[in-house]
Scaffold this active site. Structure first.
Site, PDB file in Angstrom:
ATOM      1  N   ARG A  95       0.853  -1.183   0.000  1.00  0.00           N
ATOM      2  CA  ARG A  95       0.000   0.000   0.000  1.00  0.00           C
ATOM      3  C   ARG A  95       0.897   1.244   0.000  1.00  0.00           C
ATOM      4  O   ARG A  95       1.887   1.295   0.706  1.00  0.00           O
ATOM      5  CB  ARG A  95      -0.848  -0.054   1.263  1.00  0.00           C
ATOM      6  CG  ARG A  95      -1.762   1.132   1.478  1.00  0.00           C
ATOM      7  CD  ARG A  95      -2.598   0.954   2.735  1.00  0.00           C
ATOM      8  NE  ARG A  95      -4.011   0.739   2.448  1.00  0.00           N
ATOM      9  CZ  ARG A  95      -4.849   0.092   3.255  1.00  0.00           C
ATOM     10  NH1 ARG A  95      -4.428  -0.419   4.383  1.00  0.00           N
ATOM     11  NH2 ARG A  95      -6.118  -0.031   2.918  1.00  0.00           N
ATOM     12  N   THR A  96       0.514   2.212  -0.826  1.00  0.00           N
ATOM     13  CA  THR A  96       1.190   3.514  -0.767  1.00  0.00           C
ATOM     14  C   THR A  96       0.271   4.465  -0.020  1.00  0.00           C
ATOM     15  O   THR A  96      -0.891   4.623  -0.388  1.00  0.00           O
ATOM     16  CB  THR A  96       1.457   4.044  -2.194  1.00  0.00           C
ATOM     17  OG1 THR A  96       2.325   3.130  -2.877  1.00  0.00           O
ATOM     18  CG2 THR A  96       2.128   5.407  -2.148  1.00  0.00           C
ATOM     19  N   HIS A  97       0.787   5.038   1.055  1.00  0.00           N
ATOM     20  CA  HIS A  97      -0.027   5.961   1.855  1.00  0.00           C
ATOM     21  C   HIS A  97       0.081   7.385   1.326  1.00  0.00           C
ATOM     22  O   HIS A  97       1.119   7.790   0.795  1.00  0.00           O
ATOM     23  CB  HIS A  97       0.410   5.931   3.326  1.00  0.00           C
ATOM     24  CG  HIS A  97       0.037   4.667   4.037  1.00  0.00           C
ATOM     25  ND1 HIS A  97       0.825   3.553   4.017  1.00  0.00           N
ATOM     26  CD2 HIS A  97      -1.054   4.352   4.781  1.00  0.00           C
ATOM     27  CE1 HIS A  97       0.240   2.591   4.728  1.00  0.00           C
ATOM     28  NE2 HIS A  97      -0.901   3.050   5.205  1.00  0.00           N
ATOM     29  N   GLU A 196      -3.358  11.997  15.618  1.00  0.00           N
ATOM     30  CA  GLU A 196      -4.108  13.214  15.900  1.00  0.00           C
ATOM     31  C   GLU A 196      -3.746  13.781  17.278  1.00  0.00           C
ATOM     32  O   GLU A 196      -3.302  13.066  18.171  1.00  0.00           O
ATOM     33  CB  GLU A 196      -5.620  12.925  15.899  1.00  0.00           C
ATOM     34  CG  GLU A 196      -6.159  12.516  14.560  1.00  0.00           C
ATOM     35  CD  GLU A 196      -5.700  11.133  14.113  1.00  0.00           C
ATOM     36  OE1 GLU A 196      -5.561  10.241  14.977  1.00  0.00           O
ATOM     37  OE2 GLU A 196      -5.445  10.957  12.909  1.00  0.00           O
ATOM     38  N   ASN A 238      -5.662   0.846  18.640  1.00  0.00           N
ATOM     39  CA  ASN A 238      -5.436   1.770  19.758  1.00  0.00           C
ATOM     40  C   ASN A 238      -6.656   2.669  19.901  1.00  0.00           C
ATOM     41  O   ASN A 238      -7.359   2.920  18.923  1.00  0.00           O
ATOM     42  CB  ASN A 238      -4.196   2.643  19.493  1.00  0.00           C
ATOM     43  CG  ASN A 238      -4.324   3.450  18.201  1.00  0.00           C
ATOM     44  OD1 ASN A 238      -4.084   2.935  17.103  1.00  0.00           O
ATOM     45  ND2 ASN A 238      -4.714   4.700  18.321  1.00  0.00           N
TER      46      ASN A 238
HETATM   47  I1  8IG Z   1      -2.840   1.670  13.603  1.00  0.00           I
HETATM   48  O1  8IG Z   1      -4.928   6.638  16.117  1.00  0.00           O
HETATM   49  C1  8IG Z   1      -3.501   3.543  13.625  1.00  0.00           C
HETATM   50  N1  8IG Z   1      -3.581   4.267  12.518  1.00  0.00           N
HETATM   51  N2  8IG Z   1      -5.008   8.674  12.029  1.00  0.00           N
HETATM   52  N3  8IG Z   1      -4.959   7.649  14.103  1.00  0.00           N
HETATM   53  C2  8IG Z   1      -4.747   7.610  12.761  1.00  0.00           C
HETATM   54  N4  8IG Z   1      -4.281   6.525  12.135  1.00  0.00           N
HETATM   55  C3  8IG Z   1      -4.038   5.456  12.896  1.00  0.00           C
HETATM   56  C4  8IG Z   1      -4.229   5.417  14.267  1.00  0.00           C
HETATM   57  C5  8IG Z   1      -4.726   6.584  14.912  1.00  0.00           C
HETATM   58  N5  8IG Z   1      -3.883   4.208  14.714  1.00  0.00           N
END
Ligand code: 8IG
Length: 275
Positions: A95-97, A196, A238
């Site tokens: 995957r390319t983010h 965030e 998380n």
């Molecule tokens: I794994 O808490 C993962 N990817 N934006 N925020 C964002 N992307 C994530 C998070 C998160 N945990």
């Protein structure tokens, strides 16, 4: 310095590049038509071993328009898998983010290539943060809708695409035939790669979000443009910043993904068996 790709050239038609990629995929896997495609994000990778028999594994870098993975030591691959029901799945492990900064064409190239390879269903999975406090790390959640906060779009020009029912209600119902208790939420895509602030998470919650991530919304838009039906699944690794009293740690995120992997991979494999 990263190598340039065909997708960086302004005159390139990204759909042409996707067609070229699809031809190479057919040639290198020996499978002329793939029925479904899956992008496996953090925590979901083991599903590839469970859904069927791997027919071919191709390094993504051998296919037009795919980039080397951002993380060293990872080889992104495309896998062609024969499912027990006779269908063929293309598993995208590369995957390319958007946060990599190569532009949105690169972000959605794999989705467009999958569509050009014949796939009519796109399964998008990711690891993400949860805004609902009862979603403990390791909880899989269906994506019901999204809010795109990247200020970007994979569509170029006056291309107006309807996103009502972007995340197919039919496929969500089908997933619930496997796991009736699967919860659902609105996925909010931030650019990242920073997580965030707690204030941003409260903002996401206020505007109707339940899941925060960095990948899936842009890919889903491209899939819909290509006429595919989209199934989105997030693994909550998380609680989003400020929802839990403890700060986020990348190591914990990875750990939660690893711990949940066997269970959610089995779940995904069962869902794919019914697609
Ligand atoms: I794994 O808490 C993962 N990817 N934006 N925020 C964002 N992307 C994530 C998070 C998160 N945990």
């Amino acid at each position: 310095m990263a190598e340039a790709s065909i997708l960086d050239i302004p005159e390139t038609d990204p759909f042409d590049a996707a067609r070229q990629a699809a031809e190479q995929i057919a040639e290198k896997t020996g499978v002329a038509h793939h029925d479904i495609a899956l992008t496996l994000g953090s925590g979901w990778g083991k599903a590839a071993d469970l859904i069927g028999e791997t027919v071919a594994t191709v390094p993504a870098t051998e296919i037009v328009g795919f980039r080397k993975p951002a993380l060293d030591g990872h080889v992104g691959t495309l896998r062609s898998i024969a499912l027990p029901n006779g269908k063929h799945a293309l598993v995208i492990g590369a995957r390319t983010h958007f946060y990599e900064g190569h532009g949105v064409r690169h972000v959605v190239h794999s989705v467009r290539a999958a569509a050009a390879a014949g796939a009519s269903v796109m399964v998008l999975t990711n690891g993400a943060g949860g805004i609902k406090p009862h979603w403990t790390p390791g909880t899989p959640v269906l994506i019901g809708d999204h809010i795109n906060l990247t200020a970007s779009s994979p569509l170029e020009g006056a291309t107006f695409v309807d996103l009502t029912d972007l995340y197919s209600a039919r496929l969500r119902d089908l997933a619930r035939t496997v796991e009736p208790g699967l919860d659902e939420g609105v996925y909010v895509q931030f650019r990242g790669p920073h997580y965030e602030t707690p204030a941003e998470v409260q903002y996401a919650k206020t505007i109707g979000g339940h899941i925060v991530g960095m990948s899936t919304a842009l890919e889903a838009i491209a899939a819909r443009q290509a006429g595919m039906e989209v199934l989105g699944l997030s693994l909550i690794t998380n609680l989003a910043a400020g929802i839990s009293p403890t700060p986020l740690s990348h190591a914990e995120v990875i750990g939660a993904g690893r711990a949940a992997e066997p269970v959610i991979s089995a779940l995904l494999a069962q869902i794919v068996g019914r697609l």
